[in-house]
Design an enzyme around this catalytic site. Structure first.
Site, mmCIF file in Angstrom:
data_model
loop_
_atom_site.group_PDB
_atom_site.id
_atom_site.type_symbol
_atom_site.label_atom_id
_atom_site.label_comp_id
_atom_site.label_asym_id
_atom_site.label_seq_id
_atom_site.Cartn_x
_atom_site.Cartn_y
_atom_site.Cartn_z
ATOM 1 C CG ASP A 88 -1.874 -48.888 -13.830
ATOM 2 O OD1 ASP A 88 -2.794 -49.066 -14.662
ATOM 3 O OD2 ASP A 88 -0.776 -49.481 -13.890
ATOM 4 C CD GLU A 153 -1.594 -51.844 -19.457
ATOM 5 O OE1 GLU A 153 -1.354 -52.430 -20.516
ATOM 6 O OE2 GLU A 153 -0.996 -50.802 -19.126
ATOM 7 C CD GLU A 154 0.858 -48.027 -18.360
ATOM 8 O OE1 GLU A 154 1.706 -48.740 -18.915
ATOM 9 O OE2 GLU A 154 0.144 -47.210 -18.960
ATOM 10 N NE ARG A 328 7.025 -53.719 -26.177
ATOM 11 C CZ ARG A 328 6.141 -53.195 -25.329
ATOM 12 N NH1 ARG A 328 4.918 -53.687 -25.227
ATOM 13 N NH2 ARG A 328 6.476 -52.203 -24.545
ATOM 14 C CG HIS A 427 4.490 -45.407 -21.473
ATOM 15 N ND1 HIS A 427 4.908 -46.726 -21.487
ATOM 16 C CD2 HIS A 427 3.151 -45.473 -21.283
ATOM 17 C CE1 HIS A 427 3.860 -47.528 -21.352
ATOM 18 N NE2 HIS A 427 2.784 -46.785 -21.233
HETATM 19 N N1 BES Z 1 -1.830 -48.399 -23.615
HETATM 20 C C1 BES Z 1 -0.659 -49.194 -23.606
HETATM 21 C C2 BES Z 1 -0.657 -50.292 -24.635
HETATM 22 C C3 BES Z 1 -0.344 -49.810 -26.008
HETATM 23 C C4 BES Z 1 0.846 -49.160 -26.256
HETATM 24 C C5 BES Z 1 -1.192 -50.052 -27.006
HETATM 25 C C6 BES Z 1 1.141 -48.720 -27.515
HETATM 26 C C7 BES Z 1 -0.911 -49.618 -28.280
HETATM 27 C C8 BES Z 1 0.261 -48.940 -28.527
HETATM 28 C C9 BES Z 1 -0.501 -49.841 -22.249
HETATM 29 O O1 BES Z 1 -0.907 -49.057 -21.188
HETATM 30 C C10 BES Z 1 0.969 -50.128 -22.040
HETATM 31 O O2 BES Z 1 1.776 -49.265 -22.125
HETATM 32 N N2 BES Z 1 1.283 -51.364 -21.805
HETATM 33 C C11 BES Z 1 2.588 -51.791 -21.474
HETATM 34 C C12 BES Z 1 2.435 -53.191 -20.978
HETATM 35 C C13 BES Z 1 3.605 -53.758 -20.285
HETATM 36 C C14 BES Z 1 4.034 -52.981 -19.096
HETATM 37 C C15 BES Z 1 3.310 -55.174 -19.896
HETATM 38 C C16 BES Z 1 3.504 -51.754 -22.686
HETATM 39 O O3 BES Z 1 3.069 -52.031 -23.818
HETATM 40 O O4 BES Z 1 4.680 -51.428 -22.510
HETATM 41 ZN ZN ZN Z 2 -2.566 -48.120 -21.360
#
Ligand code: BES
Ligand code: ZN
Length: 455
Positions: A88, A153-154, A328, A427
């Site tokens: 996704d 995941e997103e 976070r 993003h």
């Molecule tokens: N690929 C990212 C995670 C990530 C972001 C790893 C920046 C290292 C650095 C993942 O797809 C993501 O964006 N995850 C979301 C999770 C959330 C929606 C629970 C995030 O980190 O915002």
């Molecule tokens: Zn990701």
């Protein structure tokens, strides 16, 4: 291994055109109108897994988006790796800021631009293409592989958690491998051993029972936007610390060893501020930028709205206002506990002039992988071969909520081997992946599979 690497080189064009096909499916998990695309993407993935030689490809429907699974288990005595990724993607707005259409992969300046190119379709594909190179070339893999791809995941992986609980036996492995993070910098490969957690909240305020003329009523009632701004502004103190009582209670302190290791990384605050176009950095006092990014909890307002936001001027005292706020988290904070602290705090500080409700949307905990684990050692060796350079150890500020559940439910450590770059606009508009890291990733992952078998 030589033949495998040659195969990767010889198939560069196809390895890009197939990724382009995958990227063209707009699998935006948060948009209900893309539900069909999510399904189509799961089907594409499952078919592709079979075409490269993976077996038992299956699509598992969930109460949300489907989970895709496939495996190849013909390396008796060798370790079994559970490879996790997500198909996704995030929404594409603001679309006007994209140089080329988000779902049409376009190559410029050695980068492939598209939504999902780095996060995470491109990185999932790094594994598929490495697996293909082994299977098409030698008929076998050096290790056993179980592939688990999700479509949520997103948006917080809500339905993957019950899935892994239900399918513990199917997912039994020796370690988990995830490629969904970034390298430290261009030309600087790294192994990541930590992710932050997340607690995502929404605050809704209601003031008067309808929008009011700001002339006739201004001065008589508390404007919900003002009340909300006062609340949001009060969530940090002058030292950049979060003011919610108990917020820091369970935060694990950094060890001196880790602080020293962070300080040795090639980092410049000045350069970072310049790249981001800010005059000065901001954050919790007493910590370096990398410490704040990777090992300290934070609170961010993601969006805030209410009243009139159209062109020109309209005089109105709005009835409602809302904000999306995420925190976070770091070890050993619990997402549920922090969400409760947040709600309690908001209830306590809410003025009696408006109705205030704080909702918990989703959350997950931070994760750490021991850097002396065999998987991390194999990853270090593999990156050195794939990129011709010794990698660094780093943590990340982002979250992959399922990683901590892999440990809790399946008892498995996760090796985070990422091939994105921190400034590849995940993003955001113009997301991209550097071609050198896409192909460097495919080579490194091939070395990783081999290194695991050789452990
Ligand atoms: N690929 C990212 C995670 C990530 C972001 C790893 C920046 C290292 C650095 C993942 O797809 C993501 O964006 N995850 C979301 C999770 C959330 C929606 C629970 C995030 O980190 O915002
Ligand atoms: Zn990701």
């Amino acid at each position: 291994m030589k033949n495998v690497l040659q195969y990767i080189e010889a198939n560069r064009d196809r390895y890009l055109s197939e990724l382009t096909e995958l990227i063209a499916i707009p699998s935006i998990s948060t948009n209900p109108e893309n539900k069909k695309d999510i399904q189509r993407c799961a089907e594409w993935m499952s078919k592709h897994l079979t075409s490269i030689g993976m077996e038992h490809a299956e699509i598992f429907p969930t109460a949300g988006h489907p989970v895709v699974y496939a495996d190849w288990l013909h390396a008796p005595g060798a370790p079994t790796v559970l490879i996790y990724g997500h198909y996704d993607v995030q929404p594409v707005d603001p679309i006007d800021l994209w140089t080329s259409p988000p779902f049409k992969a376009t190559i410029r300046n050695g980068n492939l631009y598209a939504r999902g190119s780095a996060d995470d379709k491109g990185q999932v594909f790094i594994h598929l293409k490495s697996i293909e190179a082994f299977l098409k070339n030698t008929g076998k893999l050096p290790i056993n592989i179980k592939m688990l791809l999700e479509g949520e995941e997103e948006i917080g992986s809500e339905h993957l958690d019950p899935f892994i609980r239900e399918h513990k036996k199917r997912l039994k492995a020796d370690l988990v491998m995830v490629s969904d993070t970034s390298m430290f910098a261009r030309g600087v490969p790294s192994v990541c051993y930590g992710l932050r957690g997340l607690a995502y909240m929404q605050i809704d305020l209601i003031g008067p029972n309808k929008d009011l003329h700001s002339g006739s009523y201004g001065g008589s009632v508390h404007n919900p936007i003002q009340a909300l701004s006062e609340i949001v502004a009060s969530l940090h103190d002058k030292n950049g610390r979060v003011t919610i009582p108990g917020f820091y209670d369970d935060v694990r302190s950094l060890t001196k060893k880790e602080r020293d290791a962070f300080k040795k990384l090639p980092w410049s605050d000045k350069k970072y501020a310049k790249e981001l176009g800010v005059k000065a950095l901001y954050g919790e006092r007493g910590f370096t930028t990398l410490e704040r990014l990777w090992a300290r909890p934070t609170l961010e307002c993601n969006g805030i709205w209410g009243g009139f936001t159209g062109e020109g001027a309209k005089t109105v005292l709005p009835s409602a206002a809302s904000a999306k706020i995420s925190m976070r988290l770091v070890p050993d904070q619990s997402a549920d506990k922090v969400a409760k602290l947040f709600q309690k705090h908001i209830d306590r500080i809410a003025p009696n002039t408006v109705q205030v409700k704080a909702r918990y949307l989703h959350g997950g905990e931070a994760a750490l992988t021991p850097i002396d684990s065999p998987g991390v050692k194999a990853a270090v060796a593999a990156l050195e071969k794939g990129f011709g350079k010794k990698p660094l150890y780093q943590r990340e500020g982002g979250s992959i909520p399922i990683v901590v559940q892999f440990k809790r439910v399946l008892g498995l450590d996760t090796v985070l081997l990422g091939f994105g770059l921190p400034d590849e606009n995940a993003h955001a508009p113009d997301e991209h992946i550097a071609l050198e890291n896409y192909f460097g990733g495919i080579r490194s992952v091939a070395h990783f599979y081999q290194a695991l078998a050789d452990l």
